[in-house]
Design a protein around this motif. Structure first.
Motif, PDB file in Angstrom:
ATOM      1  N   VAL A 298      36.431  14.705  -5.002  1.00 16.45           N
ATOM      2  CA  VAL A 298      37.487  13.777  -5.404  1.00 16.45           C
ATOM      3  C   VAL A 298      38.641  14.484  -6.098  1.00 16.45           C
ATOM      4  CG1 VAL A 298      38.011  11.784  -6.870  1.00 16.45           C
ATOM      5  CG2 VAL A 298      35.888  11.841  -5.562  1.00 16.45           C
ATOM      6  N   LEU A 299      38.368  15.527  -6.889  1.00 13.99           N
ATOM      7  CA  LEU A 299      39.380  16.069  -7.809  1.00 13.99           C
ATOM      8  C   LEU A 299      39.916  17.445  -7.455  1.00 13.99           C
ATOM      9  CD1 LEU A 299      37.750  14.997 -11.204  1.00 13.99           C
ATOM     10  CD2 LEU A 299      39.506  13.804  -9.883  1.00 13.99           C
ATOM     11  N   LEU A 403      27.932   5.654   3.757  1.00  7.81           N
ATOM     12  CA  LEU A 403      28.928   4.713   3.243  1.00  7.81           C
ATOM     13  C   LEU A 403      29.573   5.234   1.964  1.00  7.81           C
ATOM     14  CD1 LEU A 403      27.123   1.289   3.808  1.00  7.81           C
ATOM     15  CD2 LEU A 403      28.910   2.339   5.199  1.00  7.81           C
ATOM     16  N   MET A 404      28.766   5.805   1.062  1.00  3.90           N
ATOM     17  CA  MET A 404      29.337   6.355  -0.167  1.00  3.90           C
ATOM     18  C   MET A 404      30.170   7.593   0.127  1.00  3.90           C
ATOM     19  SD  MET A 404      29.863   6.152  -3.358  1.00  3.90           S
ATOM     20  CE  MET A 404      28.744   4.885  -3.967  1.00  3.90           C
ATOM     21  N   SER A 405      29.725   8.412   1.084  1.00  2.00           N
ATOM     22  CA  SER A 405      30.504   9.589   1.473  1.00  2.00           C
ATOM     23  C   SER A 405      31.874   9.183   2.005  1.00  2.00           C
ATOM     24  CB  SER A 405      29.738  10.380   2.538  1.00  2.00           C
ATOM     25  OG  SER A 405      30.501  11.461   3.011  1.00  2.00           O
ATOM     26  N   ILE A 411      38.915   7.778  -1.391  1.00  2.00           N
ATOM     27  CA  ILE A 411      39.438   7.819  -2.760  1.00  2.00           C
ATOM     28  C   ILE A 411      40.312   9.058  -2.966  1.00  2.00           C
ATOM     29  CG2 ILE A 411      38.728   8.182  -5.168  1.00  2.00           C
ATOM     30  CD1 ILE A 411      36.310   6.415  -4.549  1.00  2.00           C
ATOM     31  N   ARG A 412      39.975  10.126  -2.271  1.00  2.00           N
ATOM     32  CA  ARG A 412      40.707  11.383  -2.465  1.00  2.00           C
ATOM     33  C   ARG A 412      42.189  11.236  -2.157  1.00  2.00           C
ATOM     34  NH1 ARG A 412      37.135  14.945  -0.015  1.00  2.00           N
ATOM     35  NH2 ARG A 412      38.092  14.636   2.031  1.00  2.00           N
ATOM     36  N   LEU A 434      39.150   4.232 -11.879  1.00  2.00           N
ATOM     37  CA  LEU A 434      37.866   4.255 -11.189  1.00  2.00           C
ATOM     38  C   LEU A 434      36.720   3.899 -12.123  1.00  2.00           C
ATOM     39  CD1 LEU A 434      38.074   7.396  -8.857  1.00  2.00           C
ATOM     40  CD2 LEU A 434      37.925   4.994  -8.177  1.00  2.00           C
ATOM     41  N   ILE A 435      36.741   4.466 -13.334  1.00  2.00           N
ATOM     42  CA  ILE A 435      35.668   4.187 -14.297  1.00  2.00           C
ATOM     43  C   ILE A 435      35.652   2.710 -14.672  1.00  2.00           C
ATOM     44  CG2 ILE A 435      34.855   4.638 -16.644  1.00  2.00           C
ATOM     45  CD1 ILE A 435      35.876   7.509 -16.312  1.00  2.00           C
TER      46      ILE A 435
END
Length: 500
Positions: A298-299, A403-405, A411-412, A434-435
């Motif tokens: 993600v980061l 699905l999570m992948s 999100i990236r 996000l949090i």
């Protein structure tokens, strides 16, 4: 009163056999596969009707028609039931029930003048053999996957959980094309509130049809607007049975090779059953590695964009010189450079997934090398960024759940845009959003970030790391199972030699 009148109006019996034939042929006007046969015995007439391709015709002829035509007793509803004791027999007196059941392979016998028809379930089951799982690959542990046959899937689950506590609750979902749905749980462990919630959501669902378990899952999730899956979709029976034994609820859908599990924590999507099949030290290492991988996925590229656009001071001098030399021939700002390269990676990934297996692997490897090299030589991107994007893509591959992948990959892109417009401030804004979003999510009414919120230290060894088997004597307390204790701790750690 209105519902009672409607139910009574659906009852069409008793009536003549010819009238029943006219009604059925009008309902299946464009269906030449409707078989409607009329037989006579003295003054009695009987009709046998079914859909040809849905029924085991040989079984219907040998075990139903022959005994029926050779009966010595006078034909009646009672005599048919007594003389032809096939499994799955029932009686129906409503037209809507007959129309529904005939489409799933039931054979109907109607004796003229009776108040109901007799039905027998002789459906033809088309199914494929058990195969190895494709979307969830394992090195250790069982590798068999669910199939499209719900009967086969139920047998697999029964074989995996040999307990009288196992409940296989049956429901039908869909108005125009109903499908069988099974709610599976252990009645001595699963929380009653979770069971009732799942049952209510399925019973209250009013849709025409359900195509697959993944579609049903989207209908009954707590939030339909989020990108994060709230139920765990799996094709692995061992993952399914393992979760049910832990006190969760599983759902199987007819004609679906997948099942889903609820409630589910965010951290469950980074847990693999393979972690249980290896030493606890190695399982803990791999689990922590996956959590690190999600931050990298993600980061990493957003941090590159923010640093090279706004915050040169955070990059070491030697590395800054290397990056500057690498980007010297690139005419685009870092944000465009990253977005273009990430877009190429997603195209390659999607092309590799849609093509046949062998061709897809070739496209993924050759395409990545060729496009990466060509992009650097054409001045579209830098060598340094190619390495970072490759690391980011590899990190997303480590997530066990597809699905999570996919959610992490999507999100990236907004994170890259925030980093390219606002720098590190934009990144922090995206992380905080996000949090907060994850804190608000629920899975079947349970907190999505359990056991971090609400905080339960005793559950951390279930999601963030692993302990030796002898110390895993409690179930996941955040979901309030009826029986929290899996086994007694003292007996588990007590060891004796054979001569003691």
């Amino acid at each position: 009163m209105r519902n009672r009148r409607k139910r009574q109006s659906n009852r069409i019996f008793p009536l003549k056999v010819d009238e029943l034939k006219r009604i059925m042929e009008s309902k299946f006007e464009n269906n030449p596969d409707l078989i409607f046969s009329i037989y006579e015995q003295e003054n009695k007439r009987v009709a046998v009707f079914f859909i040809g391709y849905m029924v085991e015709v040989e079984m219907a002829e040998n075990y139903l028609l022959k005994p029926l035509l050779s009966m010595q007793k006078e034909w009646s509803k009672k005599s048919v039931l007594n003389e032809i004791p096939l499994g799955g027999s029932d009686t129906k007196d409503k037209l809507e029930d007959i129309l529904h059941k005939i489409m799933i392979g039931e054979v109907f016998v109607y004796v003229e003048g009776e108040d109901a028809v007799v039905s027998y379930l002789l459906s033809k089951k088309e199914k494929r053999n058990l195969q190895q799982a494709e979307s969830e690959s394992l090195v250790l542990g069982p590798k068999v996957a669910f199939t499209e046959s719900i009967v086969t899937n139920l047998n697999i689950v029964r074989y995996g959980i040999r307990s009288t506590d196992l409940v296989l609750e049956k429901l039908e979902v869909g108005k125009r094309a109903p499908r069988e749905v099974r709610i599976i749980y252990l009645k001595s462990i699963a929380n009653d509130t979770d069971i009732n919630t799942m049952r209510q959501r399925l019973q209250d669902l009013e849709v025409d049809e359900i195509d697959d378990a993944s579609v049903l899952m989207q209908y009954i999730e707590d939030s339909s607007s989020t990108i994060f899956p709230q139920f765990y979709l799996t094709e692995l029976p061992d993952r399914f049975t393992y979760s049910v034994i832990k006190g969760k609820i599983g759902v199987l859908v007819e004609n679906s090779p997948d099942a889903f599990i609820a409630p589910t924590s965010f951290f469950s999507f980074f847990e693999s059953t393979e972690d249980l099949y290896m030493r606890w030290n190695a399982g803990t290492f791999l689990r922590i590695l996956r959590f690190i991988a999600i931050f990298v996925a993600v980061l990493l590229t957003p941090a590159y964009v923010a640093a090279t656009t706004f915050h040169y001071e955070v990059i070491p001098t030697q590395e800054l010189i290397t990056i500057g030399e690498s980007r010297a021939a690139v005419p685009f700002p870092p944000i465009y450079e990253v977005l273009v390269l990430e877009f190429f990676i997603e195209l390659l990934r999607e092309a590799g997934a849609r093509l046949p297996t062998k061709i897809g692997q070739t496209i993924g490897i050759v395409g990545g090398v060729v496009i990466g090299t060509a992009a650097v030589q054409a001045g579209i991107t830098s060598n340094f960024l190619v390495v970072l994007v490759a690391l980011s893509a590899l990190a997303s591959f480590t997530i066990p759940n597809y699905l999570m992948s996919t959610s992490v990959r999507i999100i990236r892109f907004p994170m890259i845009i925030l980093a390219g417009t606002l720098g590190m401030v934009g990144m922090m804004f995206g992380i905080c959003f996000l949090i907060i979003h994850l804190l608000k999510l629920k899975s079947l009414g349970r907190p999505y970030l359990a056991p971090i919120y609400p905080f339960r230290w005793e559950d951390f060894n279930k999601v963030l790391y692993r302990l030796p088997m002898q110390r895993q004597y409690k179930r996941f307390a955040s979901y309030h199972p009826k029986d929290l204790i899996r086994f007694r701790k003292r007996k588990a750690v007590k060891k004796k030699d054979i001569d003691e």
